[in-house]
Design a protein around this motif. Sequence first.
Motif, PDB file in Angstrom:
ATOM      1  N   THR A 178      -2.091   0.503  -4.552  1.00 47.16           N
ATOM      2  CA  THR A 178      -1.584  -0.745  -4.251  1.00 47.16           C
ATOM      3  C   THR A 178      -0.603  -1.430  -5.432  1.00 47.16           C
ATOM      4  N   ARG A 197      -6.367   2.467  -6.109  1.00 51.24           N
ATOM      5  CA  ARG A 197      -6.244   2.290  -4.769  1.00 51.24           C
ATOM      6  C   ARG A 197      -5.005   2.466  -4.246  1.00 51.24           C
ATOM      7  N   GLN A 218       0.889  -1.159  -0.048  1.00 54.33           N
ATOM      8  CA  GLN A 218       0.053  -0.114  -0.114  1.00 54.33           C
ATOM      9  C   GLN A 218       0.800   1.168  -0.064  1.00 54.33           C
TER      10      GLN A 218
END
Length: 125
Positions: free
Chosen positions: A77, A75, A22
């Motif tokens: 990620t 996101r 992340q």
Amino acid sequence: VQLQASGGGLVQAGGSLRLSCQVSGRTSSSYAMGWFRQAPGKEREFVAAITWSAGISFYANAVRGRFTIFRDNARNTVDLQMNSLKPEDTADYYCAARESRGFGVWILINEYDYWGQGTQVTVSS
């Protein structure tokens, strides 16, 4: 910029794991991403990388065909799907980011600007 890696664990040879990284902080910038690993007593080595644009990927010979790197820019990620794991895949795995927009892939440690903490992967025989 902070990178948080997760998903490591203990798995038997032939099994699978999915690591996730992340990215947080200055996520408005564009980053090429990479995964590296470091086995006990060995130097850190390149595993896989992916571009910011078009998701072009590149792999070390030792993992090509078994590992797949994915990214989700919405996101923030980047995941590493690891299949057909072998005992020699045992290592601490690190994600890394380099500020880059475009089609570059980077395979050297000193080409990356930011690093996450390692997540441990242990493959038993």
